[in-house]
Design a protein around this motif. Structure first.
Motif, PDB file in Angstrom:
ATOM      1  N   TRP A 127       0.829  -1.196   0.000  1.00 38.76           N
ATOM      2  CA  TRP A 127       0.000   0.000   0.000  1.00 38.76           C
ATOM      3  C   TRP A 127       0.871   1.257   0.000  1.00 38.76           C
ATOM      4  N   GLU A 128       1.891   1.244   0.853  1.00 37.05           N
ATOM      5  CA  GLU A 128       2.765   2.410   0.959  1.00 37.05           C
ATOM      6  C   GLU A 128       3.686   2.525  -0.250  1.00 37.05           C
ATOM      7  N   LYS A 130       2.974   1.664  -3.299  1.00 36.08           N
ATOM      8  CA  LYS A 130       2.166   2.184  -4.409  1.00 36.08           C
ATOM      9  C   LYS A 130       1.602   3.577  -4.118  1.00 36.08           C
ATOM     10  N   GLN A 131       1.881   4.058  -2.891  1.00 33.22           N
ATOM     11  CA  GLN A 131       1.406   5.395  -2.475  1.00 33.22           C
ATOM     12  C   GLN A 131      -0.101   5.532  -2.677  1.00 33.22           C
ATOM     13  N   MET A 132      -0.810   4.533  -2.222  1.00 34.92           N
ATOM     14  CA  MET A 132      -2.263   4.520  -2.353  1.00 34.92           C
ATOM     15  C   MET A 132      -2.880   5.620  -1.499  1.00 34.92           C
ATOM     16  N   THR A 133      -3.890   6.271  -2.035  1.00 37.29           N
ATOM     17  CA  THR A 133      -4.534   7.371  -1.305  1.00 37.29           C
ATOM     18  C   THR A 133      -6.018   7.113  -1.039  1.00 37.29           C
ATOM     19  N   LYS A 134      -6.575   6.041  -1.614  1.00 37.37           N
ATOM     20  CA  LYS A 134      -8.008   5.793  -1.400  1.00 37.37           C
ATOM     21  C   LYS A 134      -8.248   5.432   0.060  1.00 37.37           C
ATOM     22  N   LYS A 135      -9.450   5.742   0.527  1.00 32.13           N
ATOM     23  CA  LYS A 135      -9.827   5.499   1.912  1.00 32.13           C
ATOM     24  C   LYS A 135     -10.952   4.476   1.985  1.00 32.13           C
ATOM     25  N   SER A 160      -5.742   4.219   9.954  1.00 31.82           N
ATOM     26  CA  SER A 160      -5.393   5.405   9.165  1.00 31.82           C
ATOM     27  C   SER A 160      -6.000   5.359   7.765  1.00 31.82           C
ATOM     28  N   LEU A 161      -6.415   4.173   7.322  1.00 33.30           N
ATOM     29  CA  LEU A 161      -7.011   4.029   5.992  1.00 33.30           C
ATOM     30  C   LEU A 161      -8.500   4.366   5.972  1.00 33.30           C
ATOM     31  N   ASP A 163     -11.948   6.274   5.939  1.00 34.41           N
ATOM     32  CA  ASP A 163     -12.511   7.547   5.517  1.00 34.41           C
ATOM     33  C   ASP A 163     -13.350   8.110   6.665  1.00 34.41           C
ATOM     34  N   ARG A 294     -10.636  10.688  11.526  1.00 30.37           N
ATOM     35  CA  ARG A 294     -11.062  11.990  11.009  1.00 30.37           C
ATOM     36  C   ARG A 294     -12.306  12.495  11.725  1.00 30.37           C
TER      37      ARG A 294
END
Length: 294
Positions: A127-128, A130-135, A160-161, A163, A294
């Protein structure tokens, strides 16, 4: 002196045999079904914030039965949504069983499955990388935190993943179960390697409290018939002992003293109810539902 005991998780074939026998002898699956039908609906109703597409992650999803039961409840609360579901499962046997199960269902066209044959830590690395940003809106970790090197780091990463309004569901044995007593007593002797952590929900709660994380918890009453463990040489009993101790061929490799001490504790009221010739182990689970950061 290093322990000669080998973790059961290093032999996947024997682990799977022991695990399936455990499911036969325990009410674990039933108590999870009760949770899914009675408590989970309100949890999944609170996620998504009206989105038409949800992202979920199952960490250590096993053969997928629990995942699909959860999706049934999610579908009822979010009719018409589509779902991307990341399956994280290191066992080839379990992943194959999951895929077969999915292929036999005709009502899963709203779910896109992504199969990740890897451990939780390998998934984190990918995940890190590939610098994934989806939540994700919903992540569950059912009976798998025993098999990570760093429990707190694993929880922190997957949380942390999430949303906004996302939920992390963790299911582990309760600290008040027979497992809790067994592991507190023999942690230093049974926990022979980094891959097998003798962790209960008390450890998770302590961590979440220290991080100031909001969560709710629910106890799931469960029990397991371990009578066969007390018949010397009984094959099923030896498999169950392996599963209880997380040790490969515990009866053959543990010292006579350790085996005697473990067997004594397993019959103790702190761990089991002994009645009518049966030894019934306290297999209580606990669900922890953690909020998004969040």
């Amino acid at each position: 002196m290093a322990s000669p005991l080998r973790s059961l998780v290093y032999d996947d074939n024997r682990y799977q045999k022991a695990f399936h026998l455990f499911l036969e002898r325990s009410s674990e699956h039933q108590c999870m079904q009760d949770f899914i039908r009675n408590i989970l609906p309100d949890i999944v109703a609170s996620i998504g914030n009206g989105k038409s597409h949800l992202i979920s992650i199952g960490v250590g999803s096993g053969d997928g039965r629990i995942d699909l039961e959860m999706f049934s409840e999610l579908r009822l609360k979010h009719p018409g949504v589509t779902v991307d579901h990341e399956v994280v499962e290191p066992s080839s046997q379990q992943l194959h069983s999951y895929k077969v199960l999915v292929s036999q269902k005709s009502d899963l066209d709203y779910i896109t499955f992504k199969w990740n044959k890897m451990t939780a830590s390998e998934f984190e690395e990918q995940w890190e990388l590939k610098q994934m940003t989806k939540k994700a809106d919903f992540i569950h970790m059912i009976q798998m935190l025993y098999y990570v090197k760093d429990v707190e780091a694993t929880i922190r990463f997957f949380r942390s993943l999430l949303d906004k309004d996302g939920k992390l569901v963790i299911i582990l044995v309760s600290d008040e179960s027979g497992w809790g007593k067994l592991w507190r007593t023999f942690r230093g002797q049974l926990c022979a390697c980094q891959i097998s952590q003798l962790v209960t929900t008390a450890d998770v709660k302590n961590f979440l409290d220290s991080e100031g994380v909001q969560y709710k918890s629910y106890v799931l009453p469960s029990q397991m018939d371990i009578t066969e463990c007390f018949t010397e040489g009984d094959e099923s009993g030896e498999l169950l002992l392996d599963f209880l101790t997380e040790v490969y061929r515990f009866s053959r490799t543990a010292s006579p003293q350790l085996k005697a001490d473990v067997m004594k504790l397993l019959r103790d009221p702190a761990c089991s109810l002994v009645a009518d010739g049966k030894v019934v182990f306290n297999n209580n689970l606990e669900v922890i539902v953690a909020d998004s950061p969040r």
